[in-house]
Design a protein around this motif. Structure first.
Motif: not given
Lengths: 117, 112
Positions: A43, A56, A58, A99-104, A106
């Motif tokens: 993905p 975000i 891209e 913007p500064t963090f993303v949990t994995g 999903l």
């Protein structure tokens, strides 16, 4: 069964058409994502919304226009697409993200399979 | 060098065997690590998060090696239903943000 619902499951459109993909989740997740996936590829992130704000983008072409009407809904408006845009479009959500963090962790919908003629 | 790299396979493995594959990542400051599984023409689903101490869930074991910058997935007593593509995902810093970076996936085929 996924708790992220995407419609339509399949879409065929011409290059001059305008259509929309829809995504809905009722898990109380505050981050939502659009991914594009071509066959035998991972993905590819397109957009992230965090707390209903676009966090975000891209560098996605403007013929793709995301919209987040509320925390449960995410749309992707399509206009003047090209045949190479044919792909599986996946919506996902996560409990948090910004913007500064993303949990994995999903949670993906089943995807909308788009064919552009 | 790719940010997240996996052997694309396919790994052809007889049912009941043990199989392992690795995923290497480029950024030593990466924060968290995951294995997703994707069946043909389906959406990816989280298989396991990978913790520093390693973790096990039934027949699946995930390990993290920060010194060598790789994670691994071990599948014991493989089943036909384990056939899928396994995607490594790393939460790493890019352009002052933390983002999920996906490997290209490793295709696993379990044969009877």
């Amino acid at each position: 069964d996924t708790e992220v619902t995407q419609t339509p499951k399949h879409l065929v459109m011409g290059m001059t058409n305008k259509k929309s993909l829809k995504c809905e989740q009722h898990m109380g997740h505050r981050a939502m994502y659009w991914y594009k996936q071509k066959a035998k590829k991972p993905p590819e992130l397109m957009f992230v919304y965090s707390y209903e704000k676009l966090s975000i983008n891209e560098s996605v072409p403007s013929r793709f226009s995301p919209e987040c009407p509320n925390s449960s809904l995410l749309n992707l408006h399509l206009h003047a697409l090209q045949p190479e845009d044919s792909a599986l479009y996946l919506c996902a959500s996560s409990l948090s993200g910004g913007p500064t963090f993303v949990t994995g962790e999903l949670f993906f919908g089943e995807g909308s399979r788009l064919t552009v003629l | 060098r790719k940010e997240v790299e996996q052997d694309p396979g396919p790994f052809n493995v007889p049912e009941g065997a043990t199989v392992a594959f690795n995923c290497t990542y480029s950024n030593s400051a990466s924060q968290s690590f995951f294995w997703y599984r994707q069946d043909c023409r389906k959406e990816p689903k989280l298989l396991m998060s990978v913790y520093s101490s390693g973790n096990e869930d039934g027949r699946f074991t995930a390990q993290l090696n920060r010194a060598s910058q790789y994670i691994s997935l071990l599948i014991r007593d493989s089943k036909l239903s384990d056939s899928a593509t396994y995607l490594c995902v790393v939460n790493m810093e890019r352009d002052s943000n933390y983002q999920l970076i996906w490997g290209a996936g490793t295709k696993l085929i379990i044969k009877p």
